[in-house]
Design a protein around this motif. Structure first.
Motif, PDB file in Angstrom:
ATOM      1  N   LEU A 227       1.715 -16.756 -60.252  1.00  0.00           N
ATOM      2  CA  LEU A 227       0.378 -16.598 -60.798  1.00  0.00           C
ATOM      3  C   LEU A 227      -0.485 -17.816 -60.522  1.00  0.00           C
ATOM      4  O   LEU A 227      -1.702 -17.700 -60.287  1.00  0.00           O
ATOM      5  CB  LEU A 227       0.460 -16.335 -62.306  1.00  0.00           C
ATOM      6  CG  LEU A 227       1.090 -14.991 -62.713  1.00  0.00           C
ATOM      7  CD1 LEU A 227       1.285 -14.927 -64.218  1.00  0.00           C
ATOM      8  CD2 LEU A 227       0.207 -13.837 -62.264  1.00  0.00           C
ATOM      9  N   LYS A 228       0.111 -18.999 -60.567  1.00  0.00           N
ATOM     10  CA  LYS A 228      -0.626 -20.220 -60.253  1.00  0.00           C
ATOM     11  C   LYS A 228      -1.106 -20.210 -58.807  1.00  0.00           C
ATOM     12  O   LYS A 228      -2.209 -20.664 -58.502  1.00  0.00           O
ATOM     13  CB  LYS A 228       0.249 -21.449 -60.514  1.00  0.00           C
ATOM     14  CG  LYS A 228       0.465 -21.752 -61.990  1.00  0.00           C
ATOM     15  CD  LYS A 228       1.312 -22.999 -62.169  1.00  0.00           C
ATOM     16  CE  LYS A 228       1.486 -23.340 -63.651  1.00  0.00           C
ATOM     17  NZ  LYS A 228       2.325 -24.541 -63.834  1.00  0.00           N
ATOM     18  N   GLU A 229      -0.278 -19.697 -57.900  1.00  0.00           N
ATOM     19  CA  GLU A 229      -0.675 -19.610 -56.494  1.00  0.00           C
ATOM     20  C   GLU A 229      -1.853 -18.649 -56.327  1.00  0.00           C
ATOM     21  O   GLU A 229      -2.769 -18.890 -55.539  1.00  0.00           O
ATOM     22  CB  GLU A 229       0.517 -19.141 -55.644  1.00  0.00           C
ATOM     23  CG  GLU A 229       1.627 -20.176 -55.504  1.00  0.00           C
ATOM     24  CD  GLU A 229       1.152 -21.415 -54.755  1.00  0.00           C
ATOM     25  OE1 GLU A 229       0.287 -21.281 -53.866  1.00  0.00           O
ATOM     26  OE2 GLU A 229       1.641 -22.511 -55.070  1.00  0.00           O
ATOM     27  N   GLU A 230      -1.815 -17.544 -57.088  1.00  0.00           N
ATOM     28  CA  GLU A 230      -2.922 -16.591 -57.022  1.00  0.00           C
ATOM     29  C   GLU A 230      -4.220 -17.234 -57.513  1.00  0.00           C
ATOM     30  O   GLU A 230      -5.295 -17.036 -56.929  1.00  0.00           O
ATOM     31  CB  GLU A 230      -2.605 -15.355 -57.862  1.00  0.00           C
ATOM     32  CG  GLU A 230      -1.478 -14.500 -57.285  1.00  0.00           C
ATOM     33  CD  GLU A 230      -1.205 -13.274 -58.145  1.00  0.00           C
ATOM     34  OE1 GLU A 230      -2.062 -12.979 -59.018  1.00  0.00           O
ATOM     35  OE2 GLU A 230      -0.173 -12.633 -57.961  1.00  0.00           O
ATOM     36  N   LEU A 231      -4.117 -17.998 -58.600  1.00  0.00           N
ATOM     37  CA  LEU A 231      -5.293 -18.690 -59.114  1.00  0.00           C
ATOM     38  C   LEU A 231      -5.833 -19.682 -58.097  1.00  0.00           C
ATOM     39  O   LEU A 231      -7.049 -19.787 -57.891  1.00  0.00           O
ATOM     40  CB  LEU A 231      -4.949 -19.408 -60.423  1.00  0.00           C
ATOM     41  CG  LEU A 231      -6.073 -20.273 -61.012  1.00  0.00           C
ATOM     42  CD1 LEU A 231      -7.293 -19.420 -61.331  1.00  0.00           C
ATOM     43  CD2 LEU A 231      -5.601 -21.007 -62.265  1.00  0.00           C
ATOM     44  N   LYS A 232      -4.948 -20.425 -57.438  1.00  0.00           N
ATOM     45  CA  LYS A 232      -5.367 -21.395 -56.430  1.00  0.00           C
ATOM     46  C   LYS A 232      -6.105 -20.696 -55.283  1.00  0.00           C
ATOM     47  O   LYS A 232      -7.122 -21.191 -54.771  1.00  0.00           O
ATOM     48  CB  LYS A 232      -4.162 -22.161 -55.891  1.00  0.00           C
ATOM     49  CG  LYS A 232      -4.527 -23.273 -54.896  1.00  0.00           C
ATOM     50  CD  LYS A 232      -3.272 -24.021 -54.465  1.00  0.00           C
ATOM     51  CE  LYS A 232      -3.650 -25.162 -53.506  1.00  0.00           C
ATOM     52  NZ  LYS A 232      -4.345 -24.703 -52.313  1.00  0.00           N
ATOM     53  N   ALA A 233      -5.582 -19.519 -54.874  1.00  0.00           N
ATOM     54  CA  ALA A 233      -6.234 -18.774 -53.793  1.00  0.00           C
ATOM     55  C   ALA A 233      -7.634 -18.314 -54.209  1.00  0.00           C
ATOM     56  O   ALA A 233      -8.585 -18.376 -53.426  1.00  0.00           O
ATOM     57  CB  ALA A 233      -5.374 -17.560 -53.407  1.00  0.00           C
ATOM     58  N   VAL A 234      -7.765 -17.868 -55.478  1.00  0.00           N
ATOM     59  CA  VAL A 234      -9.072 -17.442 -55.984  1.00  0.00           C
ATOM     60  C   VAL A 234     -10.042 -18.615 -56.015  1.00  0.00           C
ATOM     61  O   VAL A 234     -11.214 -18.509 -55.634  1.00  0.00           O
ATOM     62  CB  VAL A 234      -8.923 -16.825 -57.388  1.00  0.00           C
ATOM     63  CG1 VAL A 234     -10.303 -16.550 -57.999  1.00  0.00           C
ATOM     64  CG2 VAL A 234      -8.134 -15.526 -57.320  1.00  0.00           C
ATOM     65  N   LEU A 235      -9.563 -19.784 -56.480  1.00  0.00           N
ATOM     66  CA  LEU A 235     -10.409 -20.971 -56.541  1.00  0.00           C
ATOM     67  C   LEU A 235     -10.859 -21.408 -55.149  1.00  0.00           C
ATOM     68  O   LEU A 235     -12.020 -21.782 -54.947  1.00  0.00           O
ATOM     69  CB  LEU A 235      -9.655 -22.114 -57.230  1.00  0.00           C
ATOM     70  CG  LEU A 235      -9.396 -21.950 -58.734  1.00  0.00           C
ATOM     71  CD1 LEU A 235      -8.475 -23.053 -59.236  1.00  0.00           C
ATOM     72  CD2 LEU A 235     -10.700 -21.978 -59.507  1.00  0.00           C
ATOM     73  N   ASP A 236      -9.938 -21.358 -54.174  1.00  0.00           N
ATOM     74  CA  ASP A 236     -10.281 -21.740 -52.800  1.00  0.00           C
ATOM     75  C   ASP A 236     -11.335 -20.792 -52.226  1.00  0.00           C
ATOM     76  O   ASP A 236     -12.282 -21.226 -51.547  1.00  0.00           O
ATOM     77  CB  ASP A 236      -9.028 -21.725 -51.914  1.00  0.00           C
ATOM     78  CG  ASP A 236      -8.058 -22.843 -52.285  1.00  0.00           C
ATOM     79  OD1 ASP A 236      -8.489 -23.799 -52.952  1.00  0.00           O
ATOM     80  OD2 ASP A 236      -6.867 -22.758 -51.918  1.00  0.00           O
ATOM     81  N   LYS A 237     -11.162 -19.483 -52.493  1.00  0.00           N
ATOM     82  CA  LYS A 237     -12.119 -18.505 -51.987  1.00  0.00           C
ATOM     83  C   LYS A 237     -13.490 -18.712 -52.626  1.00  0.00           C
ATOM     84  O   LYS A 237     -14.528 -18.631 -51.952  1.00  0.00           O
ATOM     85  CB  LYS A 237     -11.614 -17.088 -52.291  1.00  0.00           C
ATOM     86  CG  LYS A 237     -12.491 -15.977 -51.733  1.00  0.00           C
ATOM     87  CD  LYS A 237     -12.532 -16.015 -50.217  1.00  0.00           C
ATOM     88  CE  LYS A 237     -13.345 -14.846 -49.664  1.00  0.00           C
ATOM     89  NZ  LYS A 237     -13.464 -14.901 -48.197  1.00  0.00           N
ATOM     90  N   CYS A 238     -13.478 -19.004 -53.934  1.00  0.00           N
ATOM     91  CA  CYS A 238     -14.740 -19.242 -54.636  1.00  0.00           C
ATOM     92  C   CYS A 238     -15.450 -20.468 -54.067  1.00  0.00           C
ATOM     93  O   CYS A 238     -16.664 -20.467 -53.879  1.00  0.00           O
ATOM     94  CB  CYS A 238     -14.481 -19.422 -56.128  1.00  0.00           C
ATOM     95  SG  CYS A 238     -15.965 -19.699 -57.101  1.00  0.00           S
ATOM     96  N   GLU A 239     -14.686 -21.516 -53.793  1.00  0.00           N
ATOM     97  CA  GLU A 239     -15.263 -22.744 -53.238  1.00  0.00           C
ATOM     98  C   GLU A 239     -15.859 -22.474 -51.856  1.00  0.00           C
ATOM     99  O   GLU A 239     -16.934 -22.979 -51.518  1.00  0.00           O
ATOM    100  CB  GLU A 239     -14.192 -23.829 -53.163  1.00  0.00           C
ATOM    101  CG  GLU A 239     -14.722 -25.180 -52.706  1.00  0.00           C
ATOM    102  CD  GLU A 239     -13.647 -26.258 -52.719  1.00  0.00           C
ATOM    103  OE1 GLU A 239     -13.938 -27.379 -52.269  1.00  0.00           O
ATOM    104  OE2 GLU A 239     -12.521 -25.965 -53.164  1.00  0.00           O
ATOM    105  N   GLU A 240     -15.152 -21.648 -51.068  1.00  0.00           N
ATOM    106  CA  GLU A 240     -15.644 -21.308 -49.734  1.00  0.00           C
ATOM    107  C   GLU A 240     -16.952 -20.519 -49.811  1.00  0.00           C
ATOM    108  O   GLU A 240     -17.923 -20.812 -49.100  1.00  0.00           O
ATOM    109  CB  GLU A 240     -14.584 -20.480 -49.005  1.00  0.00           C
ATOM    110  CG  GLU A 240     -15.000 -20.037 -47.608  1.00  0.00           C
ATOM    111  CD  GLU A 240     -13.968 -19.127 -46.970  1.00  0.00           C
ATOM    112  OE1 GLU A 240     -14.304 -18.462 -45.981  1.00  0.00           O
ATOM    113  OE2 GLU A 240     -12.825 -19.080 -47.475  1.00  0.00           O
ATOM    114  N   LEU A 241     -17.004 -19.541 -50.720  1.00  0.00           N
ATOM    115  CA  LEU A 241     -18.213 -18.738 -50.879  1.00  0.00           C
ATOM    116  C   LEU A 241     -19.363 -19.572 -51.436  1.00  0.00           C
ATOM    117  O   LEU A 241     -20.519 -19.373 -51.061  1.00  0.00           O
ATOM    118  CB  LEU A 241     -17.931 -17.553 -51.818  1.00  0.00           C
ATOM    119  CG  LEU A 241     -16.971 -16.492 -51.277  1.00  0.00           C
ATOM    120  CD1 LEU A 241     -16.681 -15.456 -52.341  1.00  0.00           C
ATOM    121  CD2 LEU A 241     -17.533 -15.826 -50.032  1.00  0.00           C
TER     122      LEU A 241
END
Length: 436
Positions: free
Chosen positions: A308-322
């Motif tokens: 779940l932590k990895e999923e959160l990290k992926a969401v945060l990275d995508k948000c930062e990119e957008l």
């Protein structure tokens, strides 16, 4: 025939609201912060002194927030129109408890401000339009001018007035003409609309993830979990009422298992009989799993939490990119808007200069300077109307003076008479024309 039965309900002060959730009451309204008027001259030539503005700004209390919705505007998404004959009240400024404030713009303009409320249950379209435009829309106040003083031909000072309402403005009116607010800078802004839709989506997903994460962590505190079972076994050994179990624990060897759970290190003692005796069965305690199985359960929980932590990290990275892409597009849009505005200013100035040069011989220098000063408020949509105003004013001045201005577009072209006449066939006539 039965008579109609009339049922009357008495209302006793504010007690009727004691059992109503205040959040339910608040959810029926959307709070909008309005800059509804200023001390700057409007497009109608009215100017309001600061003292007059502060004196009559309280008349906005109890007045309606108005709008005319054009459902076909904004590519079918809907938008407001302007001051229309069929505009309706979609909200209000509270009659009691209205708090007036005054804000100063970057150019020193003083704005009268107040919070109004829009009815969510009846005008959801109004809220949707506001949110489609980032929560901000231009507004125009409807004012009843009671007394005024003429300053000049184009200026009139308001001495006494009363506000009758505030209209939400769209990009164009119902006839399709571009709308320019009468008072520049006046607007309505949703108070709780401070984050982008992208950020809202991220927060929503983050909240969902945290619920799953916390539910996994909280399982360790539920009855029947690994840790709770261990605590039960320790408490059983310490229970003075059960002497049989206590003696068995004293006689047998004890084993201590330490395990880190999450980020904190909790030491839990698991007491296990190496050789259970028949007396132990009297307690009625169900047989527990082995330590290896319990440790394996904790490991599985750790693996799921890490996933779940990895999923959160992926969401945060995508948000930062957008967010980075959004910032880049905003910066690019600001540059293009600035270039467009500068180009429009140059074109407007050029048109006004040409118009003023054409009437320079008719108007005085003061009149020319006055028109040049007013041209600063011109836009692409209004510059032609402004130039027509200059021409009309110059015509009136010329007509009063009795002057007749040369029509430069109709000046005749000089013609050489020597070539305009046909030569005579008679030689004596040609000699006479040449030397006489």
């Amino acid at each position: 025939m039965k008579a109609n039965k009339i049922v009357r309900f008495s209302v006793q002060g504010e007690d009727c609201f004691t059992e109503i959730d205040q959040n339910i009451e608040k959810s029926q309204f959307t709070k909008v912060h309005f800059k509804f008027y200023s001390n700057k001259m409007n497009t109608h030539g009215y100017i309001c002194d600061i003292d007059v503005l502060k004196k009559y700004a309280p008349t906005i209390a109890g007045k309606p927030i108005l709008a005319r919705i054009n459902q076909y505007a904004n590519n079918g998404q809907g938008d407001f129109a302007g001051h229309e004959y069929d505009e309706i009240a979609v909200g209000f400024f509270p009659l009691k408890g209205l708090e007036l404030t005054y804000e100063v713009g970057n150019d020193g303009t003083l704005y009268a401000c107040a919070d109004g409320y829009i009815w969510n249950m009846y005008y959801e379209d109004v809220i949707n339009i506001l949110r489609d435009y980032g929560g901000v829309k231009g507004v125009s106040s409807e004012v009843l001018v009671i007394d005024s003083d003429i300053i000049s031909e184009y200026e009139e000072a308001i001495l006494q007035m009363s506000f009758t309402g505030v209209t939400l403005l769209g990009e164009r009116n119902m006839q399709g003409r571009k709308i320019k607010p009468a008072v520049k800078g006046c607007q309505g802004k949703i108070v709780d609309f401070s984050i982008s839709d992208m950020q809202k989506e991220f927060i929503s997903e983050k909240t969902k993830f945290e619920k799953v994460l916390y539910s996994k962590i909280d399982e360790s505190s539920k009855d029947g979990s690994f840790l709770m079972k261990n605590e039960k076994e320790v408490n059983m050994a310490k229970d003075p009422k059960d002497e049989t179990v206590a003696s068995n624990f004293d006689k047998n060897a004890k084993k201590v298992v330490e395990k880190k759970v999450g980020e904190g290190e909790n030491k839990k003692t698991v007491v296990k009989n190496t050789e259970p005796k028949a007396d132990d069965k009297k307690v009625g305690e169900p047989k527990t799993n082995s330590i290896d199985e319990k440790i394996e359960d904790v490991k599985n929980d750790d693996v799921e939490i890490n996933g779940l932590k990895e999923e959160l990290k992926a969401v945060l990275d995508k948000c930062e990119e957008l967010q980075g892409e959004n910032d880049r597009l905003k910066a690019e849009n600001e540059d293009l808007t600035e270039y467009k505005n500068e180009k429009e200013k140059q074109d407007i100035k050029k048109k006004v200069d040409i118009a003023l040069n054409n009437v320079a011989k008719v108007l005085t220098q003061k009149q020319l300077d006055d028109f040049r000063k007013r041209s600063a408020d011109c836009s692409v949509e209004t510059v032609d109307s402004f130039i027509n105003e200059i021409k009309a004013f110059a015509y009136d001045v010329k007509d009063k003076k009795g002057q007749k201005q040369a029509d430069l577009m109709r000046c005749s072209i000089p013609v050489n008479d020597d070539y305009s006449q046909k030569e005579s066939d008679d030689v004596w006539d040609r000699i006479s024309q040449k030397f006489n």
